[in-house]
Design an enzyme around this catalytic site. Structure first.
Site, PDB file in Angstrom:
ATOM      1  CE  LYS A  96     -30.533 -20.620  62.170  1.00 43.16           C
ATOM      2  NZ  LYS A  96     -30.861 -20.031  63.458  1.00 43.16           N
ATOM      3  CD  GLU A 150     -15.012 -18.018  59.203  1.00 44.62           C
ATOM      4  OE1 GLU A 150     -16.081 -17.916  58.569  1.00 44.62           O
ATOM      5  OE2 GLU A 150     -14.685 -17.229  60.118  1.00 44.62           O
ATOM      6  N   GLY A 180     -27.830 -21.154  66.245  1.00 43.37           N
ATOM      7  CA  GLY A 180     -26.584 -21.891  66.001  1.00 43.37           C
ATOM      8  C   GLY A 180     -25.971 -22.454  67.279  1.00 43.37           C
ATOM      9  NE  ARG A 181     -26.054 -17.404  71.158  1.00 45.05           N
ATOM     10  CZ  ARG A 181     -26.415 -16.610  70.156  1.00 45.05           C
ATOM     11  NH1 ARG A 181     -25.889 -16.780  68.960  1.00 45.05           N
ATOM     12  NH2 ARG A 181     -27.287 -15.655  70.337  1.00 45.05           N
ATOM     13  CD  GLU A 204     -22.463 -16.204  68.388  1.00 47.30           C
ATOM     14  OE1 GLU A 204     -23.218 -17.189  68.251  1.00 47.30           O
ATOM     15  OE2 GLU A 204     -21.500 -15.996  67.630  1.00 47.30           O
ATOM     16  CG  HIS A 245      -0.363 -27.692  88.682  1.00 46.52           C
ATOM     17  ND1 HIS A 245       0.463 -27.864  89.764  1.00 46.52           N
ATOM     18  CD2 HIS A 245      -1.324 -28.642  88.784  1.00 46.52           C
ATOM     19  CE1 HIS A 245       0.045 -28.902  90.477  1.00 46.52           C
ATOM     20  NE2 HIS A 245      -1.047 -29.391  89.904  1.00 46.52           N
ATOM     21  CE  LYS A 292     -20.266 -14.026  60.616  1.00 44.81           C
ATOM     22  NZ  LYS A 292     -21.561 -14.694  60.612  1.00 44.81           N
TER      23      LYS A 292
HETATM   24  O1  F6P Z   1     -20.386 -15.798  63.450  1.00 49.40           O
HETATM   25  C1  F6P Z   1     -21.403 -16.166  64.298  1.00 49.40           C
HETATM   26  C2  F6P Z   1     -22.258 -17.280  63.789  1.00 49.40           C
HETATM   27  O2  F6P Z   1     -23.334 -16.753  63.079  1.00 49.40           O
HETATM   28  C3  F6P Z   1     -22.718 -18.158  64.937  1.00 49.40           C
HETATM   29  O3  F6P Z   1     -23.807 -17.658  65.588  1.00 49.40           O
HETATM   30  C4  F6P Z   1     -22.933 -19.460  64.254  1.00 49.40           C
HETATM   31  O4  F6P Z   1     -22.991 -20.513  65.164  1.00 49.40           O
HETATM   32  C5  F6P Z   1     -21.736 -19.510  63.353  1.00 49.40           C
HETATM   33  O5  F6P Z   1     -21.570 -18.173  62.926  1.00 49.40           O
HETATM   34  C6  F6P Z   1     -21.845 -20.444  62.170  1.00 49.40           C
HETATM   35  O6  F6P Z   1     -22.943 -20.123  61.373  1.00 49.40           O
HETATM   36  P1  F6P Z   1     -23.492 -21.133  60.310  1.00 49.40           P
HETATM   37  O7  F6P Z   1     -23.974 -22.347  61.003  1.00 49.40           O
HETATM   38  O8  F6P Z   1     -24.589 -20.415  59.593  1.00 49.40           O
HETATM   39  O9  F6P Z   1     -22.359 -21.471  59.377  1.00 49.40           O
END
Ligand code: F6P
Length: 530
Positions: free
Chosen positions: A206, A212, A266-267, A352, A383, A495
């Site tokens: 987003k 990452e 995002g979620r 979240e 199990h 972060k």
């Molecule tokens: O670290 C949390 C977050 O901001 C989430 O809410 C989001 O889904 C994820 O990181 C990834 O964010 P982006 O889509 O901006 O890379």
């Protein structure tokens, strides 16, 4: 006391709990004739049985009163109308608009947002069809056969979980993979057996700033460039983002960008272009079926009376246990192997969203909010940790999710055994066995609540319904807890610190480190490699 906990209806629920403490699910079935008729719902092919909860009619009524007094209906309407209910970020919350495939207008900030949504959906359909048909060619003229989604959190979990869930609907000649972790194992494991000439990366983010994702995307770009040359980036990378500038700065042609918008969290973004990898896996028609499933629950949530509203009932039951029975964890157990990642997806969605402790007015809450959501597929989980459900000291409400029909037409045995297990667990949790004083170790107390959600079969449509149920359940919980379910400031501090520590680790800077003693010592050992 906060305004919420000092409400008369809140205090009434406290006394309901004290009254029911001396009761149990078995007795409730005995004392309420035809109890099942009062605690079940049939909605568009979904059957919800919530009879095995520690509730009676009075409690159910009181829970509904709580929702009414907190103006739940108005809050639901406010979301669907596009009001800026994500007030800390001054944003509308309109993931529901993504699955309304009609051309009905929806005006936000003076502009109809539907044409843009439908336009991106049409571009996604065209793009995925070209891949599925083998018409999308890479740099050397070979057809694209491998899709690697690079993204994390909401830009990973939705498409990852659903691509796995709908494996039986997938185009077998296309391999769709997901890379999220910054650990190089994630990228390497997923690309080492691939031919770069047949591989397309979808960089999904987003913000297009997530470390990452950008780190993995950079490494993926080097992998493509080293084998196909710099000009190959155009044919082997597309982006899904709200941040056009950053996409261009990364080197992706803006024509290869699929846009989404700030009103999609995002979620909550699976139904936006973030679902592109899923659409390629299952095809546009199945994707459209999934949107329809989402939309059917959106309509149910908006229109059904609270007393007959699946997400509302599930949310109020969770509130009941979390706030009045001190429950701190809830399990979701899908009885379908392909749904094994559902609990992981729900963890981000619910934890979240509602892992917050400051209310709408900016004051700390004096009640619990989201519980720890967890689980894994049945029957495996039986199990592993069900022992604790049955005989442990904690009350852990469970949602069982099952499908009447097998994913395989010739399955005459497995599905029935699978379902038998699900029903047996729900029954054993609720009713236990008779206390045998001779063998106290084998006694099962029962009175452990669970819901059963039963669908016809696992399909794109029913998967959309299932996810939408939990999205709206999360919304209702946020309304009751008086929190903003749509920001996530709690993830930022870590972060920022990671960025600083990374620069210390990279510059081997051991002397000038302004952290606490524990962190300084850990950094020192990593730099000295001992
Ligand atoms: O670290 C949390 C977050 O901001 C989430 O809410 C989001 O889904 C994820 O990181 C990834 O964010 P982006 O889509 O901006 O890379």
């Amino acid at each position: 006391m906060s305004k919420l906990t000092s409400l008369e209806i809140w205090q009434k629920l406290v006394s309901d709990k004290n009254r029911l403490l001396n009761n149990n699910v078995g007795n409730l079935f005995e004392s309420e004739e035809n109890r099942i008729d009062n605690y079940k719902l049939d909605v568009d092919g979904i059957y919800l049985d919530y009879s095995k909860n520690i509730i009676d009619r009075e409690t159910f009524f009181d829970l509904m009163q709580l929702a009414k007094q907190l103006n739940l209906n108005d809050k639901i309407e406010a979301m669907f109308r596009g009001e800026k209910i994500n007030f800390t970020e001054d944003r509308s919350v309109l993931h529901v608009a993504l699955r309304d495939q009609s051309s009905d207008q929806l005006i936000v900030d003076g502009k109809d947002i539907k044409p843009d949504i439908l336009n991106v959906l049409a571009r996604m359909k065209d793009f995925s069809t070209r891949i599925i048909d083998g018409r999308l060619l890479g740099q050397t003229g070979k057809s694209i056969k491998n899709i690697v989604n690079i993204g994390i959190g909401g830009s990973d979990l939705g498409p990852l979980m659903t691509t796995q869930a709908l494996e039986n609907y997938a185009n077998k000649h296309i391999s769709v993979r997901f890379v999220s972790n910054i650990d190089l194992n994630a990228l390497t494991n997923n690309i080492e057996d691939l031919d770069p000439a047949e591989t397309l990366f979808i960089v999904s983010s987003k913000t297009f700033t997530t470390d990452e994702t950008m780190t993995n995307a950079d490494s993926a770009k080097s992998w493509i460039v080293s084998s196909l040359g710099q000009t190959a980036v155009d044919k082997h990378f597309v982006a899904v983002s709200t941040n056009r500038e950053a996409v261009v700065a990364f080197g992706i042609n803006p024509d290869n960008m699929f846009e989404f918008w700030d009103f999609v969290g995002g979620r909550y973004s699976l139904c936006s272009a973030i679902g592109l990898s899923l659409m390629i896996a299952i095809g546009p028609d199945n994707f459209s079926q999934m949107l329809e499933g989402f939309n059917s629950i959106d309509t149910h949530f908006r229109k059904a009376p609270l007393e007959k509203n699946i997400p509302v009932i599930l949310a109020l039951l969770s509130i009941w246990y979390i706030n009045f029975w001190n429950v701190s964890t809830e399990a979701v157990i899908p009885y379908n192997e392909n749904l094994r990642l559902l609990p992981l997806y729900l963890q981000q969605l619910m934890m979240e969203s509602n892992g917050k402790s400051i209310d709408f007015t900016g004051n700390p809450v004096d009640y619990n909010t989201e519980s720890v959501i967890w689980g894994s597929q049945g029957t495996n989980s039986q199990h592993a940790y069900f022992q604790l459900f049955h005989q442990g000291t904690r009350l852990i409400p469970v949602d069982f999710i099952g499908y009447i029909n097998s994913d395989f037409d010739n399955d005459t045995i497995h599905q029935k055994k699978l379902l038998a297990n699900m029903l047996a667990q729900s029954r054993a949790l609720a009713f236990g066995n008779k206390l045998d004083t001779q063998n106290v170790f084998e006694s099962m107390p029962g009175n452990r609540p669970s819901n059963v959600l039963l669908f016809d079969r696992l399909s794109p449509r029913t998967l959309g319904q299932l996810i939408a149920i939990y999205e709206h359940k999360t919304f209702v919980e946020g309304v009751i807890w008086q929190i903003n379910s749509f920001d996530q400031y709690g993830v930022n501090l870590g972060k920022d610190i990671a960025k600083n520590i990374y620069s210390d680790l990279s510059s081997n800077n051991k002397t000038d480190i302004a952290y606490d003693q524990s962190t300084v010592e850990l950094i020192r050992r990593i730099i000295l490699k001992k």
